[in-house]
Write an enzyme that holds these catalytic residues in place. Structure first.
Site, PDB file in Angstrom:
ATOM      1  N   HIS A  49       4.350  -0.013  -0.574  1.00 40.05           N
ATOM      2  CA  HIS A  49       5.466  -0.446   0.538  1.00 40.05           C
ATOM      3  C   HIS A  49       4.895  -1.759   1.196  1.00 40.05           C
ATOM      4  O   HIS A  49       3.693  -1.338   0.912  1.00 40.05           O
ATOM      5  CB  HIS A  49       6.317   0.601   1.746  1.00 40.05           C
ATOM      6  CG  HIS A  49       5.012   0.955   2.510  1.00 40.05           C
ATOM      7  ND1 HIS A  49       4.176   1.968   1.974  1.00 40.05           N
ATOM      8  CD2 HIS A  49       3.964   0.824   3.536  1.00 40.05           C
ATOM      9  CE1 HIS A  49       3.726   2.681   2.829  1.00 40.05           C
ATOM     10  NE2 HIS A  49       3.359   1.797   4.062  1.00 40.05           N
TER      11      HIS A  49
ATOM     12  N   CYS B 281       6.645   1.089  14.411  1.00 41.46           N
ATOM     13  CA  CYS B 281       6.638   1.885  13.229  1.00 41.46           C
ATOM     14  C   CYS B 281       6.044   3.100  13.590  1.00 41.46           C
ATOM     15  O   CYS B 281       4.604   3.150  14.026  1.00 41.46           O
ATOM     16  CB  CYS B 281       5.408   1.154  11.940  1.00 41.46           C
ATOM     17  SG  CYS B 281       4.774   2.079  10.458  1.00 41.46           S
TER      18      CYS B 281
ATOM     19  N   GLU C 290       0.854  -1.103  -0.041  1.00 42.34           N
ATOM     20  CA  GLU C 290       0.272  -0.269   0.052  1.00 42.34           C
ATOM     21  C   GLU C 290       1.078   1.305  -0.262  1.00 42.34           C
ATOM     22  O   GLU C 290       1.695   1.130   0.134  1.00 42.34           O
ATOM     23  CB  GLU C 290      -1.048  -0.480   0.971  1.00 42.34           C
ATOM     24  CG  GLU C 290      -0.086  -0.321   2.152  1.00 42.34           C
ATOM     25  CD  GLU C 290      -1.166  -0.155   4.113  1.00 42.34           C
ATOM     26  OE1 GLU C 290      -2.208  -0.685   4.108  1.00 42.34           O
ATOM     27  OE2 GLU C 290      -0.817   0.223   4.935  1.00 42.34           O
TER      28      GLU C 290
ATOM     29  N   HIS D  90       6.320   6.356   6.693  1.00 47.90           N
ATOM     30  CA  HIS D  90       6.776   5.967   8.082  1.00 47.90           C
ATOM     31  C   HIS D  90       8.323   6.023   8.412  1.00 47.90           C
ATOM     32  O   HIS D  90       9.360   5.965   7.751  1.00 47.90           O
ATOM     33  CB  HIS D  90       6.616   4.644   7.848  1.00 47.90           C
ATOM     34  CG  HIS D  90       5.342   3.811   7.141  1.00 47.90           C
ATOM     35  ND1 HIS D  90       4.102   4.118   8.332  1.00 47.90           N
ATOM     36  CD2 HIS D  90       4.330   3.206   6.832  1.00 47.90           C
ATOM     37  CE1 HIS D  90       3.023   3.334   7.593  1.00 47.90           C
ATOM     38  NE2 HIS D  90       3.438   2.752   6.627  1.00 47.90           N
TER      39      HIS D  90
ATOM     40  N   HIS E  93       0.489   6.165   1.358  1.00 44.56           N
ATOM     41  CA  HIS E  93      -0.586   6.783   1.520  1.00 44.56           C
ATOM     42  C   HIS E  93       0.251   7.969   1.698  1.00 44.56           C
ATOM     43  O   HIS E  93       1.978   8.035   1.119  1.00 44.56           O
ATOM     44  CB  HIS E  93      -1.147   6.436   3.161  1.00 44.56           C
ATOM     45  CG  HIS E  93       0.050   5.475   3.687  1.00 44.56           C
ATOM     46  ND1 HIS E  93       1.121   6.325   4.253  1.00 44.56           N
ATOM     47  CD2 HIS E  93       0.454   4.034   4.074  1.00 44.56           C
ATOM     48  CE1 HIS E  93       2.287   4.623   4.602  1.00 44.56           C
ATOM     49  NE2 HIS E  93       1.336   4.114   4.914  1.00 44.56           N
TER      50      HIS E  93
END
Lengths: 152, 152
Positions: free
Chosen positions: B106, B120, B66, B72, B68
């Site tokens: 990722h 994370c 996914e 992270h 976004h």
């Protein structure tokens, strides 16, 4: 982007260890001992609102006793020690998590014989730490849970 | 406040493991396998702008592919595996750090025989992840560094 950790060098590729602010052991309340810091992420223009840091405290070492408005989210990843958080004492082992709330005096101490390392996450936008005043130090030193445990 | 980690239970006192969003392996691009998540801090009204989560991937498991807008900051604390970040493959070992930038596809994969665990950190205020489209998956699957490495 990857920053590989080198066990032999005890550091990350591409991340310089930075001296934790100079300890002034001649001045009460300004002391620390045997602490190194790595800023793992958040200080290189990353579009994030946090910083991830790694602190390592040598055997016998300790961080400065201080407080601030911003909070700490701390996860132990190596060794053993304890945290003073307010008037509480928290023994710490790998993967334990400790939360330090706003304006709460805190200190991390390595009373074991191996390096004591932890990840500490903070807001990128944060206030400056305030060291303990003499009165604050004396009040904590008198707390029953902390007898003999505070460093300065 | 301390959340003690129990090695025997592989969890933290006071922190419920939450199911990582249900995997839909029947639907291309929605799959994941053998992933648990703990929100270590940031979801209990803490006055901070970040969340700290711990993800653990079983041997053979993988997180959803996914992307976004939010980033992270990932630090490995247990086991071995690899990350796909864009069209790059990054083998990962304890304490390695990996940064996933905005809108970069990722996936974390455990190709070893021990649990693969990582911290994370994300912004508390963040956008929803977008799973890979069929075209995005096909493009990555064709990348030379990722041949045979993507999971779905």
């Amino acid at each position: 982007m990857k920053n590989a950790f080198s066990p032999a060098a005890n550091t990350w590729a591409g991340i310089e260890p930075v001296g934790y602010r100079a300890g002034r052991q001649d001045e009460p309340g300004q002391g620390y001992l045997g602490v190194t810091k790595h800023v793992i992420s958040g200080d290189r223009g990353d579009p994030s609102s946090f910083e991830v840091r790694y602190f390592e405290v040598e055997p016998g070492g300790y961080t400065r006793l201080e407080k601030h408005q911003h909070v700490h989210s701390v996860t132990i990843i190596r060794g053993h020690g304890y945290a003073v958080v307010g008037d509480e004492l928290h023994p710490l082992a790998p993967f334990d998590h400790i939360y330090v709330g706003p304006l709460t005096m805190h200190q991390f101490v390595n009373d074991a014989d191996e390096p004591f390392g932890f990840i500490c996450v903070v807001d990128a936008d944060r206030d400056r730490p305030q060291p303990a005043t003499d009165d604050e130090y004396a009040a904590l030193a008198a707390a029953s849970a902390l007898r003999g445990k505070l460093r300065r």
